[in-house]
Design a protein around this motif. Structure first.
Motif, PDB file in Angstrom:
ATOM      1  N   THR A 140     -47.597  69.207  43.016  1.00 46.55           N
ATOM      2  CA  THR A 140     -46.690  68.964  41.894  1.00 46.55           C
ATOM      3  C   THR A 140     -46.759  67.498  41.510  1.00 46.55           C
ATOM      4  O   THR A 140     -47.525  66.736  42.102  1.00 46.55           O
ATOM      5  CB  THR A 140     -45.246  69.377  42.261  1.00 46.55           C
ATOM      6  OG1 THR A 140     -44.434  69.294  41.084  1.00 46.55           O
ATOM      7  CG2 THR A 140     -44.664  68.499  43.352  1.00 46.55           C
ATOM      8  N   VAL A 141     -46.015  67.114  40.523  1.00 43.91           N
ATOM      9  CA  VAL A 141     -45.904  65.715  40.124  1.00 43.91           C
ATOM     10  C   VAL A 141     -44.431  65.352  40.078  1.00 43.91           C
ATOM     11  O   VAL A 141     -43.580  66.224  39.990  1.00 43.91           O
ATOM     12  CB  VAL A 141     -46.546  65.450  38.739  1.00 43.91           C
ATOM     13  CG1 VAL A 141     -48.034  65.700  38.780  1.00 43.91           C
ATOM     14  CG2 VAL A 141     -45.896  66.286  37.664  1.00 43.91           C
ATOM     15  N   ALA A 142     -44.123  64.091  40.164  1.00 41.68           N
ATOM     16  CA  ALA A 142     -42.747  63.620  40.077  1.00 41.68           C
ATOM     17  C   ALA A 142     -42.626  62.699  38.870  1.00 41.68           C
ATOM     18  O   ALA A 142     -43.592  62.052  38.480  1.00 41.68           O
ATOM     19  CB  ALA A 142     -42.355  62.868  41.350  1.00 41.68           C
TER      20      ALA A 142
END
Length: 177
Positions: free
Chosen positions: A132-134
């Protein structure tokens, strides 16, 4: 109607950089909306009777009665130990429990291999998680609201038609009102 973001991504209409910008914009909008939602819920909760319904042209808001706090057991083994320590042995069953080292993922993996792939009772394989990415340091909503390019991106993200979408240059319309 504006094209859905998932379709735009599937069709290769956004670069990675543009997608990152859209994600940051959406995250900022989500943060702003959460603040608004929380304030509105608190306001309405204080003013509505339990089970009261308010129907607007956009939806129905229903007040729900909360519940009293109550105890629940989260760690049965720790609770059983506490009961025994406090003289409540009659409230405790004697159940074997695996040693800490035996419950580690590597130890279980070894046991599964040792016993021909058999899954031990009481053990499950977790789904794991994907990459995922933040998002951090998103632009404040008030700054986005004052930025015409960000407003245009927000309209596209939300599927709001604007003058640029229908070919008209009607600046008298306020699409954020």
């Amino acid at each position: 109607m504006a094209k859905d973001i998932a379709d735009m991504l599937a069709d290769g209409e956004l670069t990675t950089f543009e997608a990152a910008g859209q994600l940051a914009l959406a995250q900022s909008m989500q943060k702003r909306l959460k603040t608004q939602i929380d304030a509105l819920k608190e306001f309405l909760t204080d003013r509505m009777d339990p089970k009261e319904h308010l129907t607007t042209d956009l939806g129905t808001v229903t007040a729900k009665r909360g519940s009293e706090p109550r105890w629940r057991v989260k760690d049965p083994v720790a609770f059983a130990q506490w009961l025994k320590e406090h003289g409540e042995e009659e409230s405790v069953e004697q159940v074997p429990y695996p040693k800490e080292w035996a419950a580690k993922p590597d130890a279980i993996e070894h046991l599964v291999g040792q016993f021909g792939g058999e899954q031990p009772a009481g053990v499950e394989l977790s789904r794991g998680s994907g990459d995922t990415v933040a998002v951090s340091r998103v632009k404040d909503w008030s700054a986005i609201f004052q930025d015409m390019q960000a407003q245009d991106q927000a309209r596209r993200l939300l599927g709001i038609e604007g003058p640029e979408a229908d070919g008209k240059d009607d600046e008298s319309k306020d699409f954020w009102a």
